[in-house]
Design an enzyme around this catalytic site. Structure first.
Site, PDB file in Angstrom:
ATOM      1  N   ASP B  88      14.130  13.126  18.240  1.00  0.00           N
ATOM      2  CA  ASP B  88      12.949  12.690  18.115  1.00  0.00           C
ATOM      3  C   ASP B  88      12.715  11.274  18.742  1.00  0.00           C
ATOM      4  OD1 ASP B  88      10.179  12.444  17.592  1.00  0.00           O
ATOM      5  OD2 ASP B  88      10.465  12.450  15.400  1.00  0.00           O
ATOM      6  N   CYS B 275      20.619  31.448  -6.237  1.00  0.00           N
ATOM      7  CA  CYS B 275      21.643  30.869  -4.958  1.00  0.00           C
ATOM      8  C   CYS B 275      23.017  30.547  -5.729  1.00  0.00           C
ATOM      9  CB  CYS B 275      21.353  29.735  -4.361  1.00  0.00           C
ATOM     10  SG  CYS B 275      21.445  28.091  -5.201  1.00  0.00           S
TER      11      CYS B 275
END
Lengths: 685, 685
Positions: B88, B275
């Protein structure tokens, strides 16, 4: 009652987070009990989160080797699991093969001998949709055997299975009879064929017919339900235990259980899950493994997902967001959505169990949200608020409304004979009334019309869940229709109705729907504000019943507000020499918490047994000291109490001892002999 | 065009599963790109599933130490990630601090020098809801800098960010201009404030305005979107890349990302997830850890969940069930549901990209399902089926209808001047007509009225998705209203309408809604069956356009059915000496697959360029040999082609070369220069 094994810790919908005590330990519910085959236990299910397991006593009984081993070393050793263990009786085999080679008495005795924590009598699992005659006949045998099992058992805790096929009245009858006997857990039986055919509508009918007649103080086990798709809905209907061999059967068939359905491994290019197995393997890797290793990993996935879903459900109950979870989960199949829509028929029952005050906001997820207990309860409680002569209907804004609609103006509609606009215009012309406040108009009820609660008197705009809810800005047709219906019914009791143009537009209302005929403008902004006394009286009536407001806030009332938020915090009565705190308005949900003076006034006003929990003599001194009230000390209570409500604790002579917050509803307080019934705020009377 | 980096593999809704080629490897999309802080990379994000990451070139540039290191060893070494990497430019810092100390040219050159795979020009991230004047002014700078970056870059692939605040026309204009230049990826910028404030409605407006003007052949990156709540919806709107530091920022704030919201660790008593981290830790354990270790585990959770969600989305696209997933995910917050409801405004656009034939059934999840492309497409295609004189409306049954409604009888309603019942009764009185079949009645269209497709001519009752869908048995008000509206519009073109009583009951229809006036009984059962020729002609008209049926099935037609299912399998023309296969009816979805004779007939009937994909001379011999058609060889095509449709492959002179199944839609085939456009079934012409 020999066994006191179950306690409720948190409630939401009809669901409960509880603890179940057994000789081999205490576990949390709701939970899934993996089914262990006594002959071929391979997976360390305890490592994957199982706290409680099920195995089949009949399979042990009929196998000489297993039987001997179990009789010698106990069933826990046999299947290598040291935690709580439930045994099934062979009913499943009966349903499969039509016959078993053991009597009810033999199998119950056997379960006791091998040391099961909870055993099961040999019930008849009548399939769905059979002829009524058969269902009735088999039900009699089931009940007979249940009775017999009680005579046979010594220290064995016992399941007693609710049967009755798909006849709700038979299910209720069975639940009622078994509930009257000394059983510890109630499975709801023979639902597997319904689950397998996605007949979730019928599952709802069977479960709701059963739970409403079962004692609240015993866990209910939805037998054979092992797919995480249905856990949230079943828990919301009051089921606490689930068992299934699905985790291993699906794994052996290369299928993955998920809370929103089932995946076939062969159809996958990606592992659509974030469990450990799916995060570290690709479908190709799994397919390339040998079957045994693959089955083990898929079973690990199935258990991880199932226990994760159970934790998610328990946390949702703790948060008060179980309905939100259920409404999400029921989108995974249209027939589950249909089942959710069926709950509309059970609103009255569900409302009794659903706590009125929750930590979470009410999230609207679709037309089904209109049938949640919160909406039903609101419309019922609204009737406790005395009606005025005129009503002004305003469109929704951000919440709380009274802070976001500071003033009104624009186009309105009125009744032919109404004089609202004349009053307004006359008042506006008085030079001192530049800041005309609407509440200066006598006998005017200001109401905001919104989804999903339809009618929100401005006085109640900070009360849970009327302020603590979110809906999409685009209404669905059910929401608009519901608002129209409620509104048309509501305005009936008023002499004059006035509606803002946007109310009609937002909900597709015609002028004639509200008997409106003329249009007028309010040209100058009129201030909208609620007078403090009106607000507190209205909240009290809504919370405690009609007239409670006047009874609580009688005398020289002083309202203290938060400096920061401007919201009401405390209400005192000024008795000249002393100021007494009557109530505090809880900031989080906008409802009253009683103080001693408030409890005294409410006790004086409300007739016995309203809002009372009556404790026995033994508990009286503890209550007076402000100790919390355990269910076993309660000898009577107002059956209409809901969990999380402000209640009065009294003795048999209706003397006020203390006050506090109910942890259970009236039915549960009456039924339970374990756990807390009331969290006492203060004694000292 | 210097860079050909993106290919589409699977499509659903506006979503795509694709591959993105970069100098550092090829990755799958849609995907999440974790943001790595160049100065403090701590987590091995690659181990948690990251294939592609983002880092900030400006932060490197302005730090002497980092800059030197990056210039020397490359940015991949600097952040210790060997896969594809996007940088970026400092726009984010510009939006935060209002200024940056680097020019556009400098930062683009710098990104090239440090070896980023894809760099970004220094765009101006105009916030939402600013004045139009500012948005326009800043947009010009953004476009100017984008142009400049093209002149500066050498081999660096370039992002070019779509800006324009919350003005859809500015977003479209920007997308259009940037799309015309040689960029490789298009971020959609400055949506973070919208995401943070749950302004999902505006996100939909911004994204849809952008993607409809961006080239289909380039990936789109929803900048700063890192919460798994929005992934499914954003992908369905056409976004391919997501980036965010949310995984680590939320972790450091003790928050857990989930596809249905965010949990604060401090509020948890249970880990509501399956998870690895949540399955092996309790909230108490995590809270007791030191902050660094806890953050690491929560970041691991956040990444596992995010990547799991991405895999779930990709699999849903492959399965053709992305809408089902989106409709589930959008129940997690009422404002997301509102955003989903907004998609109603983009039906026409979405229909172009959504493949008509999918592996998965259509699951109705609520009123929003009525606005899915499948419903829109059906009502449009229905107009291709020639109308008859009379119409008979029947209520829904199990699907396929014609097999589950073998006969009809009972109460019906007709028009005042209608003579349907006379014909029926007269025919029933003829002794030979005991088994009267309805299709014996000339010019009668039999139609089943059902949710969500409203009107299903009996001839089409096995065509996808009219047979392959499920809805709740209890209709919501939107569904009923939609059916009423479509029905009232549909019957307009008929001279006579007859309706079964249950059609009126099921959808709350009044007799007058359908111009019905009289009631009659059909006392003896009348057989319902569809004549084969009628069925195949109707399917062809519906699939290929009005008149296609007569054109395809002209001559001595022979229909061959499956012995097992009784369903049509093949249609031949008998030319005396030879039988030629025209089409095969695909059993899975009930639509025609062309054979050579069918392709020839369709090519003859349909005017150029309808259903054509035109290939260049180079590809002609390959096409004739039956090789699949790559997009780069296509020089023209029917823009109205949808993915998964039967298409004709021709050369510039409209000579038929081959036929096959489109992998992309007409717009995509035209735009792409990479990947397969048509999977050829057969050449040989």
């Amino acid at each position: 009652m020999k066994f006191l094994i179950f306690e409720i810790k948190y409630k939401d919908a009809r669901g409960r987070v509880g603890t179940l005590k057994t000789p081999h330990g205490k576990i949390k519910t709701p939970t899934l009990m993996p089914v262990i085959h006594p002959g071929k236990q391979t997976l360390p299910v305890g490592d994957y989160g199982a706290e409680l397991v099920v195995t089949n006593a009949y399979l042990i009984y009929k196998n000489d080797h297993l039987r001997e081993k179990a009789l010698e070393g106990g069933v826990h050793n046999l299947i290598d699991f040291s935690g709580p263990l439930i045994t099934d009786s062979g009913s499943f085999q009966l349903s499969l093969y039509g016959d078993v080679h053991v009597s009810n008495q033999e199998i119950v005795e056997f379960q006791e001998e091998i040391g099961a924590d909870i055993g099961t009598s040999l019930d008849i699992p009548t399939p769905p949709f059979v002829k009524r005659e058969r269902a009735e006949k088999e039900l009699e045998i089931t009940i007979q055997r249940a009775k017999e099992s009680l005579e046979v058992r010594d220290k064995l805790m016992l399941n007693s299975v609710v049967q009755g096929s798909t006849y709700p009245d038979l299910r209720s009858r069975c639940a009622d009879i078994l509930g009257g006997m000394d059983f510890q857990v109630h499975p709801i039986g023979a639902v597997v064929p319904l689950l397998e055919s996605y007949s979730y509508r019928e599952v709802v009918e069977v479960v709701m017919a059963s739970v409403k007649c079962l004692p609240d103080s015993r866990p209910r086990h939805l037998m054979g339900a092992g797919h995480p798709m249905v856990f949230a809905l079943a828990v919301a209907m009051g089921c606490d235990l689930f068992d299934s061999a699905a985790y291993i059967l699906f794994a052996e068939d290369d299928r993955l259980l998920m809370p929103n359905g089932t995946y076939k491994l062969n159809n996958l290019q990606e592992m659509p899950c974030y469990c450990e197995v799916c995060s570290s393997h690709t479908p190709n890797e799994l397919q390339a493994m040998d079957k045994k290793e693959r089955s083990r990993l898929l079973a690990q996935h199935n258990l991880a997902v199932s226990f994760g879903e159970m934790r998610t459900i328990r946390q949702a109950i703790i948060d008060g967001s179980l309905w939100e979870l259920v409404e999400q989960r029921c989108r995974s199949h249209p027939y589950l959505l249909d089942a959710l829509r069926m709950l509309k028929n059970y609103q009255k029952d569900l409302e009794k169990y659903d706590p009125p005050y929750k930590k979470s906001a009410f999230f609207y997820s679709g037309p089904e949200s209109l049938n949640r207990p919160e909406v039903y309860r609101h419309l019922k409680r609204l009737q406790q608020v005395p009606k005025k002569r005129k009503v002004l209907l305003l469109p929704p804004s951000d919440k709380p409304y009274s802070q976001n609609i500071p003033e009104i103006s624009g186009k309105f509609y009125g009744m032919k004979k109404g004089n609202f606009e004349n009053i307004i215009n006359k008042k506006l012309q008085e030079p001192s009334k530049i800041n005309l406040q609407l509440h200066a108009i006598k006998d005017l009820q200001i109401v905001v019309v919104d989804v999903p609660f339809a009618i929100i008197p401005l006085e109640l705009d900070q009360v849970y869940p009327l302020a603590q809810n979110e809906s999409p800005a685009t209404y669905d047709e059910d929401a608009k229709k519901r608002v129209r219906e409620v509104l048309q019914n509501y305005i009936h009791d008023f002499e004059e109705t006035v509606a803002s143009e946007n109310v009609l537009k937002s909900f597709d209302l015609e002028l004639s729907d509200l008997n409106l005929e003329k249009e007028f403008q309010i040209t100058e902004p009129v201030m909208l504000e609620v007078e403090d006394l009106n607000r507190i009286v209205c909240i009290a009536d809504y919370q405690f019943g009609n007239g409670s407001g006047r009874a609580l806030f009688n005398g020289n009332i002083k309202v203290v507000k938060s400096r920061k938020t401007g919201k009401i915090r405390h209400v005192y009565v000024d008795e000249g020499d002393v100021e007494r705190l009557i109530v505090t308005l809880r900031a989080s949900d906008g409802v009253f918490v009683l103080a001693s003076e408030g409890a005294r006034r409410l006790h004086h006003y409300l007739p016995y047994p309203k809002n009372r929990v009556v404790v026995n003599q033994e508990a009286e001194p503890f209550a007076r000291k402000g100790k919390s009230i355990f269910a076993k000390f309660v000898i009577n209570c107002d059956i209409d109490i809901r969990a999380t409500e402000e209640v009065l604790i009294v003795n048999e002579n209706d003397q006020l001892l203390a006050f506090g917050k109910s942890m259970l509803n009236g039915w549960e307080i009456t039924d339970f002999k374990t756990g807390q019934a009331v969290k006492t705020r203060k004694g000292g009377f």
